[in-house]
Scaffold this active site. Structure first.
Site, mmCIF file in Angstrom:
data_model
loop_
_atom_site.group_PDB
_atom_site.id
_atom_site.type_symbol
_atom_site.label_atom_id
_atom_site.label_comp_id
_atom_site.label_asym_id
_atom_site.label_seq_id
_atom_site.Cartn_x
_atom_site.Cartn_y
_atom_site.Cartn_z
ATOM 1 N N LYS A 23 0.763 -1.302 -0.003
ATOM 2 C CA LYS A 23 0.035 0.115 -0.154
ATOM 3 C C LYS A 23 0.924 1.337 -0.039
ATOM 4 O O LYS A 23 0.747 2.329 -0.808
ATOM 5 C CB LYS A 23 -0.863 0.034 1.273
ATOM 6 C CG LYS A 23 -1.827 1.004 1.560
ATOM 7 C CD LYS A 23 -3.279 0.658 2.354
ATOM 8 C CE LYS A 23 -2.829 0.816 3.458
ATOM 9 N NZ LYS A 23 -2.766 2.085 4.180
ATOM 10 N N SER A 24 1.923 1.188 0.916
ATOM 11 C CA SER A 24 2.723 2.558 0.851
ATOM 12 C C SER A 24 3.508 2.725 -0.380
ATOM 13 O O SER A 24 3.671 3.985 -0.926
ATOM 14 C CB SER A 24 3.940 2.270 1.942
ATOM 15 O OG SER A 24 3.481 2.383 3.179
ATOM 16 N N ARG A 28 2.856 5.936 -3.333
ATOM 17 C CA ARG A 28 4.175 6.542 -3.882
ATOM 18 C C ARG A 28 4.231 6.473 -5.264
ATOM 19 O O ARG A 28 4.644 7.473 -6.170
ATOM 20 C CB ARG A 28 5.171 6.247 -3.024
ATOM 21 C CG ARG A 28 5.261 6.642 -1.652
ATOM 22 C CD ARG A 28 6.161 6.038 -0.688
ATOM 23 N NE ARG A 28 6.194 6.709 0.652
ATOM 24 C CZ ARG A 28 5.186 6.355 1.534
ATOM 25 N NH1 ARG A 28 4.263 5.772 1.534
ATOM 26 N NH2 ARG A 28 5.506 7.011 2.772
ATOM 27 N N GLY A 96 -5.237 7.723 5.297
ATOM 28 C CA GLY A 96 -4.522 8.954 6.115
ATOM 29 C C GLY A 96 -3.147 9.286 5.358
ATOM 30 O O GLY A 96 -2.587 10.444 5.336
ATOM 31 N N SER A 169 7.539 9.326 12.058
ATOM 32 C CA SER A 169 6.511 9.046 11.186
ATOM 33 C C SER A 169 6.625 9.152 9.589
ATOM 34 O O SER A 169 7.197 10.353 9.486
ATOM 35 C CB SER A 169 5.314 10.181 11.353
ATOM 36 O OG SER A 169 4.316 10.252 10.403
ATOM 37 N N GLN A 171 4.944 9.175 7.332
ATOM 38 C CA GLN A 171 3.639 10.122 6.626
ATOM 39 C C GLN A 171 4.117 11.505 6.633
ATOM 40 O O GLN A 171 4.295 12.354 5.759
ATOM 41 C CB GLN A 171 2.219 9.846 7.174
ATOM 42 C CG GLN A 171 1.732 8.430 6.754
ATOM 43 C CD GLN A 171 0.278 8.221 7.350
ATOM 44 O OE1 GLN A 171 -0.108 9.121 8.070
ATOM 45 N NE2 GLN A 171 -0.009 7.135 6.742
ATOM 46 N N ASP A 317 2.159 -1.187 11.991
ATOM 47 C CA ASP A 317 0.814 -1.838 11.363
ATOM 48 C C ASP A 317 0.800 -3.097 11.624
ATOM 49 O O ASP A 317 -0.353 -3.546 11.313
ATOM 50 C CB ASP A 317 0.820 -1.424 9.642
ATOM 51 C CG ASP A 317 0.721 -0.083 9.380
ATOM 52 O OD1 ASP A 317 0.351 0.953 10.159
ATOM 53 O OD2 ASP A 317 1.064 0.413 8.372
ATOM 54 N N LYS A 344 -4.349 5.521 14.684
ATOM 55 C CA LYS A 344 -4.489 5.055 13.410
ATOM 56 C C LYS A 344 -5.989 5.042 13.017
ATOM 57 O O LYS A 344 -6.822 5.655 13.411
ATOM 58 C CB LYS A 344 -3.980 3.583 13.507
ATOM 59 C CG LYS A 344 -2.510 3.568 13.818
ATOM 60 C CD LYS A 344 -1.594 4.158 12.534
ATOM 61 C CE LYS A 344 -0.137 4.258 12.828
ATOM 62 N NZ LYS A 344 0.659 5.102 11.832
ATOM 63 N N ARG A 348 -6.004 1.363 18.136
ATOM 64 C CA ARG A 348 -5.873 0.035 17.968
ATOM 65 C C ARG A 348 -5.413 -0.729 19.117
ATOM 66 O O ARG A 348 -5.384 -1.848 19.277
ATOM 67 C CB ARG A 348 -4.829 -0.265 16.701
ATOM 68 C CG ARG A 348 -5.284 -0.270 15.284
ATOM 69 C CD ARG A 348 -4.355 -0.457 14.327
ATOM 70 N NE ARG A 348 -5.001 -0.178 12.938
ATOM 71 C CZ ARG A 348 -4.137 -0.019 11.864
ATOM 72 N NH1 ARG A 348 -2.931 0.178 11.983
ATOM 73 N NH2 ARG A 348 -5.007 0.040 10.717
HETATM 74 C C1 S3P Z 1 2.712 4.988 6.146
HETATM 75 C C2 S3P Z 1 3.242 5.251 7.338
HETATM 76 C C3 S3P Z 1 2.718 4.845 8.712
HETATM 77 C C4 S3P Z 1 1.632 3.662 8.510
HETATM 78 C C5 S3P Z 1 0.658 3.851 7.219
HETATM 79 C C6 S3P Z 1 1.400 4.016 6.027
HETATM 80 C C7 S3P Z 1 3.110 5.380 4.755
HETATM 81 O O1 S3P Z 1 2.218 5.912 9.369
HETATM 82 O O2 S3P Z 1 1.121 3.173 9.759
HETATM 83 O O3 S3P Z 1 -0.020 2.684 7.465
HETATM 84 O O4 S3P Z 1 2.789 4.806 3.804
HETATM 85 O O5 S3P Z 1 3.960 6.515 5.014
HETATM 86 P P1 S3P Z 1 3.230 6.525 10.199
HETATM 87 O O6 S3P Z 1 4.427 6.445 9.663
HETATM 88 O O7 S3P Z 1 2.608 7.950 10.023
HETATM 89 O O8 S3P Z 1 3.113 6.140 11.590
#
Ligand code: S3P
Length: 436
Positions: A23-24, A28, A96, A169, A171, A317, A344, A348
């Site tokens: 997913k990440s 991207r 998110g 983080s 994100q 995660d 999250k 959780r």
């Molecule tokens: C993600 C970063 C994580 C993760 C999320 C995906 C990303 O969050 O929990 O499911 O793709 O950058 P954080 O790094 O903000 O904790």
């Protein structure tokens, strides 16, 4: 609302599994494809709701994205300055990652946009990104000083900053590095512990110079990414549920193919190894910016584990499935300082403690930690997903070892990250029944 009924699994599970794109990485790939010069092609892109929202966001800003079958995408890049103002609000559902990374990009655009999401996303903290973007020069509006969506952003020419994050983080780091592409000077981000490094890897792979120094990473503005073609590695966070199945069910024999093997994401593998689960890696290769591996997972007598603050980002995660596994491990497992889990898709800590308790687990929360005593036999019961995909899938796996029938309520949320989850259970002949 869709629920799932799951029975105790008492047969030997065997098979070879591969997973949709991580997913990440899929988010991207869409982002970098859109901001590149030239046309990028990606295969094995995750066809899940979260990534669809990222795709639709860029389409609404004038980027042409062509589907080539179910999971391949061709993206005609617009370069850094080719996006157009969206005609309406950009709705990001539950995602998110879409919201935080897009904020970074929109901070560099000379138009106004509004980002919205579902009730869960609208309660997730955004000030951790928006405060820095304001410092860089973007204008942001939203409830409680731009902490909650809907968020209105008006970007422009930014100035570089040096951000020192209080909590790791990926994100936040990624949002700031993406904003850094539109800033004058060098933007740097320092984390207490290095979080997943996909954005850094993508920047470099797409031809952007990145400066890394210990826990800091920096990028200078006005570097346009150049298009690339590659296959997205299988999602290790989705694979973790099947590693959990292999670790829990006696005599399971599951082979994993082409799973993302980035050391900033393999924390779950390290913990499983400490628990006594055996991994045999049969091949490691590169797929675009990321390593991928084939491996087998074999159960051993499970030992309790502790998760330190330092390793938390590498398995953030995977805590829900690790909590489910801890109920079957000998001793006291402790997951400490996990406050990030409270913000999250749902809280959780609360979702896992309350729902595993219903199945008979000895699990409690103290502050931001979870303490689990095992091994404890579980008994089937009705449990709830809290509309969180990873809580839902962890409870389905727990249901496989609970005596009798477990009903996991409200499992549609699994589509946000892993639409093929139940299909893959079918492939392994793991019985389950979806009910409305
Ligand atoms: C993600 C970063 C994580 C993760 C999320 C995906 C990303 O969050 O929990 O499911 O793709 O950058 P954080 O790094 O903000 O904790």
């Amino acid at each position: 609302m869709t629920h799932v009924k799951i029975q105790t699994v008492d047969q030997k599970i065997r098979g070879t599994v591969s997973f949709p794109g991580d997913k990440s990485l899929s988010h991207r790939a869409i982002i970098f494809g859109a901001l590149s010069e030239g046309t990028s092609s990606f295969t094995n892109v995750l066809p899940a709701e979260d990534c669809r929202h990222t795709r639709e966001a860029f389409e609404s800003m004038g980027v042409e994205i062509r589907s080539k079958g179910a999971t391949a995408l061709e993206i005609v890049g617009k370069g850094l300055y080719g996006l157009k103002a969206p005609k309406k609000e950009i709705y990001l559902g539950n995602s998110g990652t879409s919201m935080r990374l897009l904020l970074g990009i929109l901070a560099g655009q000379s138009f106004e946009a509004t980002l919205t999401g579902d009730p869960s996303l609208s309660q997730r903290p955004m000030r951790r990104v928006t405060a820095y973007l304001k410092e860089m020069g973007a204008a942001l509006e939203g409830r409680e000083e731009a902490n909650f969506a809907p968020l209105k952003i008006h970007g422009g020419r930014l100035k570089a900053i040096r951000a020192v994050l209080p909590v790791s983080s990926a994100q936040v780091k990624s949002a700031l590095l993406l904003a850094g592409l539109f800033a004058q000077g060098e933007t740097s981000v320092t984390e207490p512990v290095r979080s997943r490094d996909h954005t850094e890897r993508f920047l470099k792979h797409f031809g952007v110079a990145v400066r890394e120094d210990g826990l800091s990473v920096a990028v200078s503005g006005d570097q346009t990414p150049r298009s690339r073609n590659f296959e997205i590695a299988g999602d290790i966070s989705s694979a973790a549920f099947f590693m959990g199945i292999a670790a829990l069910l006696p005599d399971a024999d599951i082979q994993f193919r082409s799973v993302l093997w980035n050391p900033t994401r393999t924390g779950v593998v390290e913990v499983l190894k400490r628990m006594g689960v055996k991994f045999r890696v049969t091949s490691v290769s590169e797929s675009g910016p990321e390593p991928v591996a084939d491996f087998t997972v074999q159960r051993g007598p499970l030992k309790a584990f502790e998760i330190t603050k330092e390793e938390l980002p590498s398995l953030i995660d995977e805590i829900p499935i690790l909590a489910a596994l801890a109920t079957q491990a000998r001793g006291t497992s402790v997951i400490r300082d996990a406050g990030e889990l409270r913000v999250k898709e749902t809280d959780r800590i609360h979702s896992m403690v309350s729902q595993l308790s219903r199945l008979g687990a000895k699990i409690k929360e103290t502050g931001d930690s979870m303490i689990i005593e095992g091994p404890t036999p579980l008994s089937g019961a009705s449990v709830n997903s809290f509309k969180d995909h990873r809580t839902a899938m962890s409870l389905v796996v727990a249901g496989m070892i609970a005596r009798g029938e477990t009903l996991v309520e409200d499992v549609e949320c699994i589509n946000t990250s892993f639409p093929g989850f139940f299909w893959l259970l079918d492939q392994l002949y793991i019985k389950h029944e979806l009910v409305q």
